[in-house]
Write an enzyme that holds these catalytic residues in place. Structure first.
Site, short mmCIF file in Angstrom:
data_model
loop_
_atom_site.label_atom_id
_atom_site.label_comp_id
_atom_site.label_asym_id
_atom_site.label_seq_id
_atom_site.Cartn_x
_atom_site.Cartn_y
_atom_site.Cartn_z
NE ARG A 1 -4.28 -1.44 0.10
CZ ARG A 1 -4.42 -2.51 -0.72
NH1 ARG A 1 -3.48 -2.80 -1.60
NH2 ARG A 1 -5.53 -3.24 -0.68
CD GLU B 1 -2.83 3.16 -5.23
OE1 GLU B 1 -3.84 2.63 -5.75
OE2 GLU B 1 -1.93 2.52 -4.67
CG HIS C 1 -2.93 -0.76 -6.81
ND1 HIS C 1 -3.39 -0.16 -5.67
CD2 HIS C 1 -2.86 -2.08 -6.50
CE1 HIS C 1 -3.60 -1.06 -4.72
NE2 HIS C 1 -3.27 -2.25 -5.22
C1 DGY Z 1 -5.46 -6.13 -2.99
O1 DGY Z 1 -6.21 -7.06 -3.31
O2 DGY Z 1 -5.41 -5.70 -1.84
C2 DGY Z 1 -4.60 -5.57 -4.03
O3 DGY Z 1 -3.93 -4.44 -3.64
C3 DGY Z 1 -5.39 -5.30 -5.29
O4 DGY Z 1 -4.97 -6.20 -6.16
#
Ligand code: DGY
Length: 328
Positions: free
Chosen positions: A240, A269, A288
């Protein structure tokens, strides 16, 4: 029989959406961008279920707007930092996520970023397209070796272990840091060593982040942490964005405190077009997409649908992040 009403905050792959539509009266937000806050608050009114994405903040206000019929929140992601879990638990609402199915896809991508940064693949491509490739050059775009280098993994859960597994193929020395996982069987099998964060930062050629975002990991990689890394080190973040302090990262990359970064996640983001990070050559920034394979996104859709439908039926969610709701 009337079908339960649900709000689905974006189009998800059909393989999951068709299950949702078959069981529910689904109001699906079909725009490319996430529904604005006021739309979410409006469209959740009276629903029994919400199928949300990591781009949607699902907090107490949204839950209260949905009202007392709300039975389940199903998040189309393994991460769930966008959902206020204590607020859901307080309201007796189970929250589902999609663990497991994206482990390999995400670890593949994290390792791809590691390789791309080490060997400057994105820079090389830009160089070629810019018409700068004049000849083979002894010092052209030199990078670092991956084979036999030290990989430091912060967060030794499913995806962190997936990263360690891939590192075996490159004879890498693996260090990991994870307060919840000090004695790990898999680590013992592959000879990975659990160390404190400072030692990991000091000794690693590559530092890859695989922790959830929470109050302990927010800006875990700040100026102080970056100052402990090798000047040639590569930082990889597929977890993240807010785990890394971007201002500190910019300064560290600019001044040579560390060598390179490869990010699949940013804060915020999308990364703003005027972010100073975008002016640097020694960084790769992907939008992402670490879990973005056709098969994985389809499996995530099926899992999200299964969580949603189980919650609507009053069954235990196959993947529930707040099982405390079942103890009430
Ligand atoms: C998640 O599933 O948490 C990812 O960041 C998205 O693919």
């Amino acid at each position: 029989m009337t079908k339960p009403k649900v709000f689905v905050t974006r189009l998800i792959p059909e393989v999951g959406l068709r299950d949702v539509r078959a069981f529910c009266e689904a109001d699906v937000w079909t725009e490319e961008l996430p529904p604005p806050r006021d739309v979410i608050l409006d469209r959740v009114r009276g629903v029994e279920g919400i199928l949300s994405l990591l781009t949607d903040r699902i907090d107490a206000e949204v839950m209260d707007a949905a009202g007392s019929d709300l039975k389940v929140i199903s998040n189309y992601a393994v991460g769930y930092d966008n959902v206020d879990i204590p607020a859901a638990t307080a309201r007796g609402v189970p929250v589902g996520n999609t663990p497991g199915v994206l482990t390999d896809t995400t670890a593949d991508f994290a390792f791809a970023l590691l390789m791309a940064a080490a060997r400057r693949i994105v820079e090389g491509d830009k160089f070629t397209r810019a018409g700068k490739w004049k000849t083979w050059g002894p010092t052209l775009l030199l990078g670092g070796d991956v084979t036999s280098a030290t990989l430091g993994i912060v967060g030794f859960g499913r995806i962190g272990k997936g990263m360690a597994k891939r590192a075996q193929g490159f004879d890498m020395r693996v260090l990991y840091h994870d307060p919840l996982c000090r004695d790990d069987l898999y680590a013992a099998q592959i000879g990975a060593r659990c160390v404190d964060l400072d030692a990991l930062l000091r000794e690693s050629d590559f530092v890859s982040l695989h922790t959830p975002l929470n109050q302990n990991t927010y800006h875990l990689i700040d100026a102080d942490a970056l100052s402990k890394m090798k000047p040639t080190a590569v930082l990889i973040n597929t977890a993240r964005g807010p785990i890394v302090d971007h201002d500190a990262l910019y300064r560290a990359l600019r001044t040579g405190t560390i060598g390179y970064a490869a990010l699949d996640v940013t804060e915020p983001e999308p990364i703003p077009a005027d972010s100073p990070l975008l002016s640097l050559d020694n960084i790769i920034i992907a939008p992402h997409i670490a879990s973005a394979s056709v098969a994985t996104r389809g499996k995530m859709a099926q899992m999200a649908a299964a969580n949603l439908i189980a919650g609507l039926r009053g069954d235990r969610l196959p993947n529930c992040v707040n099982p405390a709701v079942y103890e009430r």
